[in-house]
Design an enzyme around this catalytic site. Structure first.
Site, PDB file in Angstrom:
ATOM      1  N   ASN A   9      44.847  72.627   4.126  1.00 53.65           N
ATOM      2  CA  ASN A   9      43.791  73.228   3.307  1.00 53.65           C
ATOM      3  C   ASN A   9      44.373  74.507   2.713  1.00 53.65           C
ATOM      4  O   ASN A   9      44.519  75.502   3.417  1.00 53.65           O
ATOM      5  CB  ASN A   9      42.563  73.520   4.184  1.00 53.65           C
ATOM      6  CG  ASN A   9      41.493  74.291   3.432  1.00 53.65           C
ATOM      7  OD1 ASN A   9      41.543  74.409   2.211  1.00 53.65           O
ATOM      8  ND2 ASN A   9      40.520  74.801   4.171  1.00 53.65           N
ATOM      9  N   LYS A  63      43.022  76.363   0.569  1.00 54.99           N
ATOM     10  CA  LYS A  63      41.972  77.341   0.234  1.00 54.99           C
ATOM     11  C   LYS A  63      42.213  77.875  -1.185  1.00 54.99           C
ATOM     12  O   LYS A  63      42.628  77.124  -2.057  1.00 54.99           O
ATOM     13  CB  LYS A  63      41.942  78.454   1.296  1.00 54.99           C
ATOM     14  CG  LYS A  63      41.884  77.854   2.708  1.00 54.99           C
ATOM     15  CD  LYS A  63      41.542  78.853   3.778  1.00 54.99           C
ATOM     16  CE  LYS A  63      41.523  78.122   5.129  1.00 54.99           C
ATOM     17  NZ  LYS A  63      40.968  78.913   6.203  1.00 54.99           N
ATOM     18  N   HIS A 101      33.112  72.851   4.906  1.00 52.96           N
ATOM     19  CA  HIS A 101      34.044  73.772   5.569  1.00 52.96           C
ATOM     20  C   HIS A 101      33.298  75.046   5.980  1.00 52.96           C
ATOM     21  O   HIS A 101      32.390  75.486   5.282  1.00 52.96           O
ATOM     22  CB  HIS A 101      35.205  74.115   4.622  1.00 52.96           C
ATOM     23  CG  HIS A 101      36.285  74.890   5.300  1.00 52.96           C
ATOM     24  ND1 HIS A 101      36.203  76.249   5.480  1.00 52.96           N
ATOM     25  CD2 HIS A 101      37.439  74.491   5.879  1.00 52.96           C
ATOM     26  CE1 HIS A 101      37.279  76.658   6.139  1.00 52.96           C
ATOM     27  NE2 HIS A 101      38.046  75.603   6.390  1.00 52.96           N
ATOM     28  N   GLU A 116      33.937  78.053   5.739  1.00 59.01           N
ATOM     29  CA  GLU A 116      33.889  79.123   4.726  1.00 59.01           C
ATOM     30  C   GLU A 116      32.805  78.835   3.687  1.00 59.01           C
ATOM     31  O   GLU A 116      32.204  79.757   3.139  1.00 59.01           O
ATOM     32  CB  GLU A 116      35.274  79.302   4.082  1.00 59.01           C
ATOM     33  CG  GLU A 116      36.219  80.006   5.057  1.00 59.01           C
ATOM     34  CD  GLU A 116      37.689  79.653   4.920  1.00 59.01           C
ATOM     35  OE1 GLU A 116      38.091  79.110   3.864  1.00 59.01           O
ATOM     36  OE2 GLU A 116      38.440  79.910   5.878  1.00 59.01           O
ATOM     37  N   GLU A 156      36.395  72.185  13.744  1.00 61.56           N
ATOM     38  CA  GLU A 156      37.041  73.475  13.529  1.00 61.56           C
ATOM     39  C   GLU A 156      36.167  74.584  14.103  1.00 61.56           C
ATOM     40  O   GLU A 156      35.222  75.026  13.452  1.00 61.56           O
ATOM     41  CB  GLU A 156      37.239  73.729  12.034  1.00 61.56           C
ATOM     42  CG  GLU A 156      38.140  72.717  11.355  1.00 61.56           C
ATOM     43  CD  GLU A 156      38.715  73.299  10.061  1.00 61.56           C
ATOM     44  OE1 GLU A 156      39.946  73.417   9.983  1.00 61.56           O
ATOM     45  OE2 GLU A 156      37.942  73.649   9.166  1.00 61.56           O
ATOM     46  N   GLY A 193      41.749  81.018  10.983  1.00 59.99           N
ATOM     47  CA  GLY A 193      42.375  82.194  10.384  1.00 59.99           C
ATOM     48  C   GLY A 193      42.495  83.380  11.324  1.00 59.99           C
ATOM     49  O   GLY A 193      42.791  84.486  10.896  1.00 59.99           O
ATOM     50  N   SER A 245      43.787  77.738  13.296  1.00 62.45           N
ATOM     51  CA  SER A 245      45.057  78.363  13.701  1.00 62.45           C
ATOM     52  C   SER A 245      46.072  77.370  14.261  1.00 62.45           C
ATOM     53  O   SER A 245      46.763  77.666  15.247  1.00 62.45           O
ATOM     54  CB  SER A 245      44.805  79.521  14.673  1.00 62.45           C
ATOM     55  OG  SER A 245      44.038  80.541  14.031  1.00 62.45           O
TER      56      SER A 245
HETATM   57  P1  PGA Z   1      43.664  78.141   9.656  1.00 65.07           P
HETATM   58  O1  PGA Z   1      42.507  77.455   8.756  1.00 65.07           O
HETATM   59  O2  PGA Z   1      44.641  77.060  10.003  1.00 65.07           O
HETATM   60  O3  PGA Z   1      44.279  79.183   8.727  1.00 65.07           O
HETATM   61  O4  PGA Z   1      43.009  78.720  10.836  1.00 65.07           O
HETATM   62  C1  PGA Z   1      41.981  76.204   9.094  1.00 65.07           C
HETATM   63  C2  PGA Z   1      40.949  75.777   8.094  1.00 65.07           C
HETATM   64  O5  PGA Z   1      40.260  76.646   7.533  1.00 65.07           O
HETATM   65  O6  PGA Z   1      40.779  74.586   7.817  1.00 65.07           O
END
Ligand code: PGA
Length: 250
Positions: free
Chosen positions: A9, A11, A95, A97, A166, A172, A212
């Site tokens: 992803n 983003k 997601h 976010e 997740e 993140g 992560s």
């Molecule tokens: P990350 O993000 O690996 O940077 O923690 C995962 C995601 O948002 O799908």
């Protein structure tokens, strides 16, 4: 045997030239075992270029969101048909976010997932609890609530459906779930799908872990019985690192 899926992803990162440079440095993807599926979810304008770069490769493309209506007065949204026209065969849905910053609800996430799947755009349906919810022992009830509108709209199995567990506190933050936490939550998610879609569909459902994921923790996570792959944010931006994660899916 369930599919093994490694999804990146990106983003809101990378421009055209960075995406092209990534593709050039990602040629080693062809040496992975054939049964590993690799997906990149990028900002939509990057997809036509990526489609050219990855022509004939196993890398499949995803958009990061779609709207459930075919068209309409929905400023800022992306239609499923256009997503497919620019080369997407998958879409992220719900997601954290989107939920956290853009008002996505469990109901709208379910509508997006069901509409995408009906049009042949495979949804990667993202669910997960916050830190406060985990600390309050609410992980299972949150996951159940996040899936409830989906089962209301789709009481029978949707083909090509993918779930990404997740935990929000792991995204993140560098705080990866332990293998025990990931396995426990993902086994619970599979049980939810089994109760609603039946054993056959649940046993074939790919459930990815996200939060992560890095080259050094990917092998242990993917060794868990109910972890069928990973959804990788930050570490998917680097071709060598993302390739190392994909290679851990063996
Ligand atoms: P990350 O993000 O690996 O940077 O923690 C995962 C995601 O948002 O799908």
């Amino acid at each position: 045997m369930r599919r093994k899926i490694i999804a990146g992803n990106w983003k809101m990162y990378k421009d055209m030239s960075a995406a092209s440079a990534f593709a050039q440095s990602f040629q080693g993807v062809k040496n992975l075992p054939v049964d590993i599926e690799v997906i990149i979810a990028a900002q939509s304008p990057l997809l036509p270029g990526l489609q050219k770069e990855f022509a004939g490769s196993r890398v499949k493309l995803a958009v990061q969101n779609i709207h459930w209506e075919k068209e309409g007065a929905f400023t800022g949204e992306l239609s499923i048909a256009l997503a497919q026209a620019i080369g997407a065969s998958f879409t992220l849905v719900g997601h954290s976010e989107r939920r956290q910053f853009f008002g996505e609800t469990k109901e709208t996430a379910a509508k997006r997932a069901v509409a995408a799947a009906a049009a042949g755009l495979a949804p990667i349906f993202c669910i997960g609890e916050s830190r406060q919810e985990r600390e309050a022992q609410q992980t299972e009830s949150v996951l159940r609530a996040q899936c409830a509108p989906l089962f209301a709209l789709a009481p029978t199995p949707i083909p090509n459906f993918i779930v990404a567990y997740e935990p929000v506190w792991a995204i993140g933050t560098g705080l990866t779930a332990t293998t025990a936490q990931a396995q426990e939550a993902q086994a619970f998610v599979r049980e939810l799908f089994q109760q609603n879609w039946g054993s056959a569909a649940a046993s074939l459902l790919p459930i990815l872990y996200g939060g992560s994921v890095k080259p050094d923790n990917a092998p242990q996570l993917m060794a868990c019985a109910d972890v069928d792959g990973v959804l990788v944010g930050g570490a998917s931006l680097d071709p060598a690192g993302f390739l190392a994660i994909a290679a851990a899916a063996k």
